[in-house]
Scaffold this motif. Structure first.
Motif, short mmCIF file in Angstrom:
data_model
loop_
_atom_site.label_atom_id
_atom_site.label_comp_id
_atom_site.label_asym_id
_atom_site.label_seq_id
_atom_site.Cartn_x
_atom_site.Cartn_y
_atom_site.Cartn_z
N VAL A 1 -28.40 -0.34 -17.69
CA VAL A 1 -29.12 -0.11 -16.22
C VAL A 1 -28.79 -1.13 -15.42
O VAL A 1 -28.94 -0.81 -14.09
N PHE A 2 -28.10 -2.52 -15.54
CA PHE A 2 -27.63 -3.52 -14.39
C PHE A 2 -26.05 -3.27 -14.07
O PHE A 2 -25.78 -3.87 -13.01
N GLU A 3 -25.21 -2.77 -14.85
CA GLU A 3 -23.80 -2.29 -14.67
C GLU A 3 -23.80 -1.10 -13.87
O GLU A 3 -22.76 -0.66 -13.85
N THR A 4 -24.90 -0.17 -13.28
CA THR A 4 -25.08 1.64 -12.89
C THR A 4 -25.33 0.97 -11.78
O THR A 4 -26.64 0.15 -11.50
N ASN A 5 -25.56 2.07 -10.89
CA ASN A 5 -26.06 1.76 -9.57
C ASN A 5 -26.85 3.10 -9.06
O ASN A 5 -28.27 2.42 -8.31
N THR A 6 -26.13 4.21 -9.43
CA THR A 6 -27.37 5.34 -9.17
C THR A 6 -27.65 5.84 -10.61
O THR A 6 -26.89 5.54 -11.85
#
Length: 91
Positions: free
Chosen positions: A65-70
């Motif tokens: 969840v922290f490595e993805t933006n959308t």
């Protein structure tokens, strides 16, 4: 066993994000940067991961969840985990 589509996962993620942030699901577009949503923080992010894990009966590394933006990117990462374990929604 039916296959969960990425679109279904995107809609589920949108719903969980909206519920956690107490906003309308229509305010959570699949291409909106999650960090731009008011009230989105690490606590909400981890709660969303927990809900996804419970919904699909999978284990997701919190870092996703922290490595993805959308929502779209997050859902794609979730789809990959689901495909690896062959999971289906529990609810």
């Amino acid at each position: 066993m039916s296959q969960t589509s990425t679109t279904d996962i995107e809609q589920t993620v949108r719903r969980f994000v909206a519920e956690q942030l107490r906003i309308g699901v229509e305010e959570v577009d699949v291409d909106t940067d999650l960090r731009s949503l008011q009230r989105f923080d690490s606590i909400h992010a981890l709660q969303i991961v927990l809900e996804i894990e419970q919904h699909y009966d999978i284990e997701v590394e919190d870092r996703i969840v922290f490595e993805t933006n959308t929502v779209r990117e997050f859902a794609a990462a979730i789809a990959k985990v689901i495909a690896e374990v062959g999971a289906e929604p529990l609810s």
